[in-house]
Write a protein that holds these residues in place. Structure first.
Motif, PDB file in Angstrom:
ATOM      1  N   HIS A  37     -16.554 -25.436  -4.678  1.00 42.25           N
ATOM      2  CA  HIS A  37     -16.141 -26.856  -4.706  1.00 42.25           C
ATOM      3  C   HIS A  37     -15.545 -27.227  -6.065  1.00 42.25           C
ATOM      4  N   LEU A  38     -14.567 -26.428  -6.480  1.00 39.40           N
ATOM      5  CA  LEU A  38     -13.976 -26.637  -7.809  1.00 39.40           C
ATOM      6  C   LEU A  38     -13.206 -27.949  -7.869  1.00 39.40           C
ATOM      7  N   ARG A  39     -13.236 -28.557  -9.056  1.00 40.18           N
ATOM      8  CA  ARG A  39     -12.502 -29.812  -9.279  1.00 40.18           C
ATOM      9  C   ARG A  39     -11.595 -29.652 -10.494  1.00 40.18           C
ATOM     10  N   ALA A  40     -10.540 -30.450 -10.518  1.00 42.19           N
ATOM     11  CA  ALA A  40      -9.583 -30.384 -11.627  1.00 42.19           C
ATOM     12  C   ALA A  40     -10.310 -30.601 -12.948  1.00 42.19           C
ATOM     13  N   GLY A  41      -9.966 -29.788 -13.923  1.00 45.15           N
ATOM     14  CA  GLY A  41     -10.519 -29.952 -15.263  1.00 45.15           C
ATOM     15  C   GLY A  41     -11.790 -29.142 -15.506  1.00 45.15           C
ATOM     16  N   GLU A  42     -12.325 -28.498 -14.457  1.00 46.79           N
ATOM     17  CA  GLU A  42     -13.567 -27.734 -14.635  1.00 46.79           C
ATOM     18  C   GLU A  42     -13.284 -26.333 -15.191  1.00 46.79           C
ATOM     19  N   THR A  43     -14.378 -25.697 -15.600  1.00 39.77           N
ATOM     20  CA  THR A  43     -14.315 -24.309 -16.071  1.00 39.77           C
ATOM     21  C   THR A  43     -15.101 -23.432 -15.109  1.00 39.77           C
ATOM     22  N   VAL A  44     -14.467 -22.323 -14.682  1.00 40.93           N
ATOM     23  CA  VAL A  44     -15.131 -21.395 -13.752  1.00 40.93           C
ATOM     24  C   VAL A  44     -15.110 -19.992 -14.351  1.00 40.93           C
ATOM     25  N   ILE A  45     -16.226 -19.277 -14.182  1.00 39.60           N
ATOM     26  CA  ILE A  45     -16.314 -17.876 -14.631  1.00 39.60           C
ATOM     27  C   ILE A  45     -16.078 -16.963 -13.436  1.00 39.60           C
ATOM     28  N   ASP A  46     -15.231 -15.958 -13.619  1.00 42.24           N
ATOM     29  CA  ASP A  46     -15.025 -14.912 -12.613  1.00 42.24           C
ATOM     30  C   ASP A  46     -15.712 -13.652 -13.156  1.00 42.24           C
ATOM     31  N   VAL A  47     -16.880 -13.370 -12.621  1.00 40.73           N
ATOM     32  CA  VAL A  47     -17.733 -12.260 -13.093  1.00 40.73           C
ATOM     33  C   VAL A  47     -17.164 -10.928 -12.587  1.00 40.73           C
ATOM     34  N   GLY A  48     -17.047  -9.935 -13.466  1.00 36.28           N
ATOM     35  CA  GLY A  48     -16.512  -8.632 -13.045  1.00 36.28           C
ATOM     36  C   GLY A  48     -15.207  -8.832 -12.296  1.00 36.28           C
ATOM     37  N   ALA A  49     -14.254  -9.463 -12.980  1.00 32.19           N
ATOM     38  CA  ALA A  49     -13.051  -9.998 -12.326  1.00 32.19           C
ATOM     39  C   ALA A  49     -12.116  -8.936 -11.787  1.00 32.19           C
ATOM     40  N   GLY A  50     -12.349  -7.670 -12.136  1.00 29.02           N
ATOM     41  CA  GLY A  50     -11.511  -6.600 -11.603  1.00 29.02           C
ATOM     42  C   GLY A  50     -10.072  -6.763 -12.042  1.00 29.02           C
ATOM     43  N   THR A  51      -9.166  -6.768 -11.063  1.00 31.22           N
ATOM     44  CA  THR A  51      -7.737  -6.889 -11.351  1.00 31.22           C
ATOM     45  C   THR A  51      -7.283  -8.346 -11.363  1.00 31.22           C
ATOM     46  N   GLY A  52      -8.224  -9.270 -11.324  1.00 33.49           N
ATOM     47  CA  GLY A  52      -7.870 -10.691 -11.386  1.00 33.49           C
ATOM     48  C   GLY A  52      -7.372 -11.254 -10.062  1.00 33.49           C
ATOM     49  N   LEU A  53      -7.780 -10.625  -8.964  1.00 33.09           N
ATOM     50  CA  LEU A  53      -7.295 -11.072  -7.653  1.00 33.09           C
ATOM     51  C   LEU A  53      -7.738 -12.486  -7.292  1.00 33.09           C
ATOM     52  N   SER A  54      -8.799 -12.978  -7.930  1.00 28.13           N
ATOM     53  CA  SER A  54      -9.263 -14.343  -7.618  1.00 28.13           C
ATOM     54  C   SER A  54      -8.625 -15.388  -8.528  1.00 28.13           C
ATOM     55  N   TYR A  55      -7.938 -14.968  -9.564  1.00 27.60           N
ATOM     56  CA  TYR A  55      -7.494 -15.931 -10.586  1.00 27.60           C
ATOM     57  C   TYR A  55      -6.605 -17.043 -10.011  1.00 27.60           C
ATOM     58  N   LEU A 113     -18.411 -17.347 -10.147  1.00 29.39           N
ATOM     59  CA  LEU A 113     -18.117 -16.537  -8.961  1.00 29.39           C
ATOM     60  C   LEU A 113     -18.573 -15.093  -9.189  1.00 29.39           C
ATOM     61  N   PHE A 114     -19.391 -14.584  -8.251  1.00 30.26           N
ATOM     62  CA  PHE A 114     -19.766 -13.164  -8.223  1.00 30.26           C
ATOM     63  C   PHE A 114     -19.153 -12.592  -6.938  1.00 30.26           C
ATOM     64  N   ASN A 115     -17.915 -12.141  -6.983  1.00 27.15           N
ATOM     65  CA  ASN A 115     -17.279 -11.633  -5.765  1.00 27.15           C
ATOM     66  C   ASN A 115     -17.280 -10.108  -5.776  1.00 27.15           C
ATOM     67  N   TYR A 116     -18.132  -9.523  -4.957  1.00 27.33           N
ATOM     68  CA  TYR A 116     -18.264  -8.055  -4.868  1.00 27.33           C
ATOM     69  C   TYR A 116     -18.543  -7.443  -6.245  1.00 27.33           C
ATOM     70  N   THR A 117     -19.597  -7.927  -6.842  1.00 31.45           N
ATOM     71  CA  THR A 117     -19.992  -7.443  -8.178  1.00 31.45           C
ATOM     72  C   THR A 117     -21.437  -6.926  -8.083  1.00 31.45           C
ATOM     73  N   HIS A 118     -21.645  -5.963  -7.198  1.00 32.06           N
ATOM     74  CA  HIS A 118     -22.995  -5.513  -6.864  1.00 32.06           C
ATOM     75  C   HIS A 118     -23.777  -4.989  -8.077  1.00 32.06           C
ATOM     76  N   ASP A 119     -23.169  -4.086  -8.851  1.00 32.44           N
ATOM     77  CA  ASP A 119     -23.916  -3.503  -9.975  1.00 32.44           C
ATOM     78  C   ASP A 119     -24.352  -4.588 -10.963  1.00 32.44           C
ATOM     79  N   ILE A 120     -23.495  -5.568 -11.170  1.00 35.69           N
ATOM     80  CA  ILE A 120     -23.838  -6.665 -12.092  1.00 35.69           C
ATOM     81  C   ILE A 120     -25.001  -7.472 -11.508  1.00 35.69           C
ATOM     82  N   CYS A 121     -24.886  -7.779 -10.225  1.00 42.89           N
ATOM     83  CA  CYS A 121     -25.941  -8.602  -9.582  1.00 42.89           C
ATOM     84  C   CYS A 121     -27.292  -7.898  -9.559  1.00 42.89           C
ATOM     85  N   ARG A 122     -27.295  -6.562  -9.607  1.00 44.60           N
ATOM     86  CA  ARG A 122     -28.565  -5.816  -9.583  1.00 44.60           C
ATOM     87  C   ARG A 122     -29.033  -5.445 -10.990  1.00 44.60           C
ATOM     88  N   THR A 123     -28.453  -6.061 -12.003  1.00 39.43           N
ATOM     89  CA  THR A 123     -28.843  -5.777 -13.395  1.00 39.43           C
ATOM     90  C   THR A 123     -29.357  -7.078 -14.017  1.00 39.43           C
TER      91      THR A 123
END
Ligand code: SAM
Length: 209
Positions: A37-55, A113-123
């Motif tokens: 539910h992102l809103r204009a002006g907010e800051t979002v973290i993309d955890v283990g962002a990979g190739t930046g496909l979510s950016y 956002l934790f999108n397919y970041t399994h190893d991170i989520c299990r640490t």
């Protein structure tokens, strides 16, 4: 090799073909990002962002006045993401090469956002380091692979086989969200992909600032 080194090795030869291989998961990525539910002006973290496909999708949510902070430890995945950020001339995307356990972001985020970041989520140390940089009351969204329900028995070999090429902690698939969920209120998860996946969301515990 420690789990970070194992993961880095696993992604070394995946970076070049990653975007093409992830194409069919775009609907699930959109669904997971919508949970923020992102809103204009907010800051979002993309955890283990990979190739930046979510950016691009995250930028759509926070607008030109918001910030997207992504980080990624694999040099090869990071490099593909860096090309994307340079090519698109995104001034409000911070794309860092760093492990989740020690990454230092410039402030406190409104969503993560934790999108397919399994190893991170299990640490636990990685989850703790990320969540300390997320405001109390922030929205958290996750998606990934999980085991099928226990009564499906041998089917779980499939889940493990699918997870193993990507993750060092491939067998830890019963409740992949549990460390993140422990830091959240209103945490909910739902099965995807006929039971072999999940999408989840919650609110980082604590009073909003
Ligand atoms: C399946 S990919 C998902 C990438 C991205 N989140 C996406 O949605 O396309 C998992 C990513 O997590 C990264 N990763 C794994 N362990 C990490 C860690 N400890 N710190 C930072 N990145 C990590 C991998 O290098 C890989 O790029």
């Amino acid at each position: 090799m420690n789990p970070n080194q194992i993961s880095i090795e696993r992604y070394r030869d995946k970076a070049a073909g990653y975007d093409a291989s992830a194409e069919f998961t775009m609907p699930l990525r959109r669904r997971t990002i919508a949970l923020l539910h992102l809103r204009a002006g907010e800051t979002v973290i993309d955890v283990g962002a990979g190739t930046g496909l979510s950016y691009a999708l995250l930028r759509d949510g926070v607008g030109d006045t918001g910030q997207v902070w992504g980080f990624e430890q694999s040099p090869e995945m990071f490099a593909v993401g860096e090309q994307r950020v340079q090519r698109e001339h995104w001034p409000n995307v911070l794309h860092l090469q760093a492990p989740a356990e020690t990454v230092n972001l410039p402030g406190m985020a409104d969503a993560v956002l934790f999108n397919y970041t399994h190893d991170i989520c299990r640490t636990p140390a990685a989850v703790a380091n990320i969540l300390r940089q997320v405001k109390p009351g922030a929205r958290v969204a996750m998606a990934g692979i999980k085991f099928f329900p226990w009564w499906t028995g041998p089917l779980n070999i499939l889940a493990w086989l699918k997870n193993r090429p990507y993750n060092a902690k491939a067998a830890d698939l019963w409740e992949p969200w549990s460390h993140v969920a422990a830091a959240c209120s209103d945490f909910q998860w739902h099965s995807t992909q006929w039971g072999m996946g999940y999408v989840a969301s919650g609110i980082k515990r604590g009073d909003p600032p």
